[in-house]
Design an enzyme around this catalytic site. Sequence first.
Site, short mmCIF file in Angstrom:
data_model
loop_
_atom_site.label_atom_id
_atom_site.label_comp_id
_atom_site.label_asym_id
_atom_site.label_seq_id
_atom_site.Cartn_x
_atom_site.Cartn_y
_atom_site.Cartn_z
CG LEU A 173 2.26 -1.88 -0.91
CD1 LEU A 173 2.46 -3.31 -0.64
CD2 LEU A 173 0.76 -1.69 -0.93
CG ASP A 174 0.20 4.46 1.60
OD1 ASP A 174 1.00 5.18 1.01
OD2 ASP A 174 -1.15 4.65 1.61
N PRO A 175 3.14 2.67 4.47
CG PRO A 175 4.66 3.85 5.88
CD PRO A 175 3.69 3.93 4.52
CB ALA B 162 -0.38 -0.74 2.71
#
Length: 267
Positions: free
Chosen positions: A41-43, A45
């Site tokens: 998960l991207d930071p 997100a």
Amino acid sequence: MIPHGLFAINKPRGLSSVTILKKIKKLQPKNKLKLGHGGTLDPLASGVLVIGVNDGCKRLQEYINCNKTYEAIGILGLATDTYDSEGKIIATGPTKHITKEHISQIISKFTGDIMQFPPLYSALRMEGRRLHEYAREGLPLPKDLQARPVRINSLSLLNFMTNHTVQVPKIEIYTTNMNYCKNIKQAKNLLEVASAASYPTFKIRVECGRGTYIRSLVHDIGKELGSAAYVVELIRIQQGNFILKENTLEWDECLNLNNIFEALNKN
């Protein structure tokens, strides 16, 4: 007793998936835990992050491969180099022609099996290096970025708003080859994007297969609308049998290993 198994957390916004694992490992430095996650998960997100502990890591591939559900908010009329609010604004586009009905019609084009270009700021590898490494170092890609097949099982519009409190990222002035439609222009000064509040937002719910980039999806929806768009909020609602708020731990609960061990026993 050595713990094994899977559990899931509600990853908070602002922390990377790797940082989450490092912080959990530090809770038990003497008995080193083998940890892995079932899909980055991207930071930016938040939401469901599946974590494997010791032998549980062997099952992570099934969660990488499984369907996932997301909710995302995109802002229209602005484009960033990262396709999200972590990046710099590079282009602006018209929005007065966009309505809720218009978006509902457009998104039907993005369901089923589609071809999708990944964001340049991503962890995919090309010639031994990650794409974001080329982007951050200002290096040209060794070959053209190729579209990849992805599966969007369902895509629905949840909301369309013209009033909000979204903040605008920093503007970057440089020539781009993002291949926007003819209505898009390069952002030149702060007057063009003085306030993101003057641009509408839309919220979507997406059920998709492996390898789908929601940032690319929102970006492509903006282009299809004759404008531009980037992600300002992204939440993973479900991954396999793990559902946000139903069988996930909050991050502060993970700071107590007993809560993690209890969750492992349930799964």
